[in-house]
Scaffold this active site. Structure first.
Site, PDB file in Angstrom:
ATOM      1  N   ASN A  69       0.831  -1.213   0.000  1.00 22.00           N
ATOM      2  CA  ASN A  69       0.000   0.000   0.000  1.00 22.00           C
ATOM      3  C   ASN A  69       0.862   1.260   0.000  1.00 22.00           C
ATOM      4  O   ASN A  69       0.352   2.362   0.167  1.00 22.00           O
ATOM      5  CB  ASN A  69      -0.877   0.040   1.253  1.00 22.00           C
ATOM      6  CG  ASN A  69      -1.821  -1.133   1.325  1.00 22.00           C
ATOM      7  OD1 ASN A  69      -2.419  -1.505   0.318  1.00 22.00           O
ATOM      8  ND2 ASN A  69      -1.955  -1.729   2.502  1.00 22.00           N
TER       9      ASN A  69
ATOM     10  N   HIS B  92      -7.174   4.297   1.280  1.00 23.44           N
ATOM     11  CA  HIS B  92      -6.440   4.012   0.043  1.00 23.44           C
ATOM     12  C   HIS B  92      -6.398   5.208  -0.911  1.00 23.44           C
ATOM     13  O   HIS B  92      -5.827   5.115  -1.996  1.00 23.44           O
ATOM     14  CB  HIS B  92      -7.035   2.783  -0.655  1.00 23.44           C
ATOM     15  CG  HIS B  92      -6.844   1.549   0.172  1.00 23.44           C
ATOM     16  ND1 HIS B  92      -5.714   0.775   0.104  1.00 23.44           N
ATOM     17  CD2 HIS B  92      -7.614   1.009   1.149  1.00 23.44           C
ATOM     18  CE1 HIS B  92      -5.795  -0.210   0.982  1.00 23.44           C
ATOM     19  NE2 HIS B  92      -6.949  -0.092   1.626  1.00 23.44           N
TER      20      HIS B  92
ATOM     21  N   LYS C 172      -0.290   3.942   4.566  1.00 22.63           N
ATOM     22  CA  LYS C 172      -0.319   3.496   3.173  1.00 22.63           C
ATOM     23  C   LYS C 172       0.476   4.507   2.334  1.00 22.63           C
ATOM     24  O   LYS C 172       1.700   4.509   2.446  1.00 22.63           O
ATOM     25  CB  LYS C 172      -1.762   3.287   2.738  1.00 22.63           C
ATOM     26  CG  LYS C 172      -2.445   2.237   3.663  1.00 22.63           C
ATOM     27  CD  LYS C 172      -3.854   1.925   3.293  1.00 22.63           C
ATOM     28  CE  LYS C 172      -4.609   1.208   4.396  1.00 22.63           C
ATOM     29  NZ  LYS C 172      -4.160  -0.150   4.675  1.00 22.63           N
TER      30      LYS C 172
ATOM     31  N   ASP D  35     -13.903   6.769   4.858  1.00 24.09           N
ATOM     32  CA  ASP D  35     -12.566   6.248   5.142  1.00 24.09           C
ATOM     33  C   ASP D  35     -11.712   6.406   3.885  1.00 24.09           C
ATOM     34  O   ASP D  35     -11.973   5.779   2.860  1.00 24.09           O
ATOM     35  CB  ASP D  35     -12.712   4.770   5.537  1.00 24.09           C
ATOM     36  CG  ASP D  35     -11.384   4.097   5.826  1.00 24.09           C
ATOM     37  OD1 ASP D  35     -10.334   4.659   5.469  1.00 24.09           O
ATOM     38  OD2 ASP D  35     -11.401   2.995   6.390  1.00 24.09           O
TER      39      ASP D  35
ATOM     40  N   SER E 160     -10.921  -1.071  -1.156  1.00 24.12           N
ATOM     41  CA  SER E 160      -9.610  -1.714  -1.191  1.00 24.12           C
ATOM     42  C   SER E 160      -9.604  -3.035  -1.946  1.00 24.12           C
ATOM     43  O   SER E 160      -8.547  -3.480  -2.387  1.00 24.12           O
ATOM     44  CB  SER E 160      -9.093  -1.929   0.224  1.00 24.12           C
ATOM     45  OG  SER E 160      -9.919  -2.838   0.910  1.00 24.12           O
TER      46      SER E 160
HETATM   47  C1  PLP Z   1     -10.160   0.817   4.129  1.00 23.96           C
HETATM   48  C2  PLP Z   1      -9.244   0.626   5.288  1.00 23.96           C
HETATM   49  N1  PLP Z   1      -9.512   1.257   6.440  1.00 23.96           N
HETATM   50  C3  PLP Z   1      -8.720   1.115   7.519  1.00 23.96           C
HETATM   51  C4  PLP Z   1      -7.616   0.297   7.494  1.00 23.96           C
HETATM   52  C5  PLP Z   1      -6.800   0.111   8.721  1.00 23.96           C
HETATM   53  O1  PLP Z   1      -5.695   0.968   8.721  1.00 23.96           O
HETATM   54  P1  PLP Z   1      -4.385   0.544   9.494  1.00 23.96           P
HETATM   55  O2  PLP Z   1      -3.689  -0.451   8.652  1.00 23.96           O
HETATM   56  O3  PLP Z   1      -3.642   1.831   9.678  1.00 23.96           O
HETATM   57  O4  PLP Z   1      -4.806  -0.035  10.811  1.00 23.96           O
HETATM   58  C6  PLP Z   1      -7.290  -0.377   6.310  1.00 23.96           C
HETATM   59  C7  PLP Z   1      -6.095  -1.249   6.272  1.00 23.96           C
HETATM   60  O5  PLP Z   1      -5.856  -2.036   5.418  1.00 23.96           O
HETATM   61  C8  PLP Z   1      -8.127  -0.215   5.181  1.00 23.96           C
HETATM   62  O6  PLP Z   1      -7.878  -0.864   4.025  1.00 23.96           O
END
Ligand code: PLP
Length: 394
Positions: A39, A202, A233, A199, A174
């Protein structure tokens, strides 16, 4: 003590055995070959400029450990400054930092939603969003991925119910690599009195003006209740900011348990993140190159008759449909030097097992060409049946 006196341990061993037998065992094996699941979209995690800034931050911050939670001695000017600057980047009044994106989503949702409330959640939302909703005790209405007619129907159906309503979505999904139409979702929220939580995990660093994300691109960042930006990421660091009004930040400082009851990350990380944001802002050329690589890969895959999903982002799925085929394709691509894994239900819907290519600016045009050739080869070999035995080994 004999193992039959310890039923829990037997259960754990049995579950692991079953996962192994079904080809579902997760391992911490280090990937070999050209990475197609990183990522680190802008390659900032290994950028010498970010490394230098991090070393400088370590020298300049007073201590290398925070010593406690932000509420109990772990706060520092470094984190205050990082939050202020990140809010300016995200285009919101305030931001609050959590030690991971997972902690941010769980902390946020479990703090704002209550058992009387209803959360409308896209079926492809990330586990951290799902877990946050579960922990809140709110009722959950899952709408099929991207089906906004259905979402509107559901909002209508629950029109007269008490309690707050939330629409929760990733901005760039994702597993599918497609974008949520944030303008449309914001309008739905307005019509139905529902709060929007998005959120940007990505998208941040990669999409939107100066990499500020898709909420900023759609100009809904101030209207949304909260916009979550992760730093692990494209920003090549770790943790996440929940970006919002000052009032929501104050509420989270009081109520988000993953914030309140967790030691603050070291102050130098704040310095690293501030530097990563400064660098990411200036990486328009890298963003354009990444978009171009993704476009080329999609076009070439489609030209070869593959289904590469409906998205247009740096995440490119190749739908294999069956688990067996996805596993066999992944194995062949690994032999060809690409680090890639098969993604299967329940992570993605039944019948859509796939390979997921996550592109970064470290990938070359030549590698894209070789990747497409390897996909064609994998399909040819599975079609001819030679991989059937391979799949059963997986
Ligand atoms: C859409 C999404 N939100 C939140 C997260 C979690 O983030 P972190 O890896 O910083 O815990 C991810 C992690 O892959 C994600 O893909």
């Amino acid at each position: 003590m004999a193992s039959n006196e310890r039923p829990l341990r037997e259960r754990i061993a049995r579950e692991l055995r079953e996962r192994r037998e079904n080809g579902l065992l997760r391992t911490l094996d280090l990937p070999g070959g050209i990475s197609l699941y990183s990522n680190d979209y802008l390659a900032l995690a290994s950028d010498p400029r970010l490394r230098e800034e991090t070393i400088r931050a370590i020298r300049e911050t007073g201590r290398v450990g925070s010593g406690g939670s932000r509420l109990l001695g772990g706060n520092s000017e470094d984190w205050e400054r990082a939050e202020m600057e990140f809010a300016a980047f995200a285009g919101t009044e305030a931001a609050i930092y959590f030690s991971s994106g997972y902690a941010a989503n769980v902390g946020l949702l479990s703090a704002v939603a209550r058992p009387d409330d209803i959360v409308f959640s896209d079926s492809l939302n990330h586990a951290s969003l799902i877990d946050g909703i579960r922990l809140s005790g709110a009722r959950k209405v899952i709408y099929p991925h991207g089906d906004f007619a259905r979402l509107e129907e559901e909002l209508d159906r629950h029109r007269n119910e008490r309690g707050a309503k939330f629409i929760v979505t990733e901005t760039l999904f994702s597993m599918e690599g497609d974008f949520a139409p944030l303008g449309e979702l914001a309008a739905l929220g307005r019509r139905h009195g529902a709060e929007l939580i998005v959120d940007e995990a990505h998208a941040v660093g990669v999409w939107g003006p100066q990499g500020r994300g898709l909420a900023a691109a759609a100009e809904i960042e101030k209207e949304a209740l909260a916009v979550v930006h992760t730093c692990g990421k494209a920003l090549g660091s770790a943790g996440a900011f929940v970006c919002s009004s000052r009032v929501l930040k104050e509420y989270l400082v009081n109520r988000a348990r993953t914030f309140v009851f967790s030691t603050a990350p070291p102050p130098y990380l704040a310095g690293q993140i501030r530097a990563a944001v400064r660098l990411a802002r200036g990486m328009d050329a890298e963003r354009a190159r990444l978009a171009e690589l993704a476009r080329t890969l999609r076009e070439e895959l489609r030209g070869q008759g593959f289904s590469a999903g409906a998205g247009a982002s740096q995440i490119v799925p190749v739908i294999a449909e069956t688990n067996e085929r996805a596993l066999a394709w992944a194995e062949i691509l690994q032999e060809e030097g690409f680090a890639v894994r098969a993604i299967r239900p329940p992570t993605v819907p039944e019948g859509t097992a796939r390979l997921r290519f996550s592109l970064t600016v470290a990938i070359t045009r030549d590698e894209i060409e070789r990747l497409v050739e390897a996909c064609v080869k994998a399909r040819r070999r599975t079609n001819s049946g030679s991989a059937r035995s391979m799949a059963s080994r997986g």
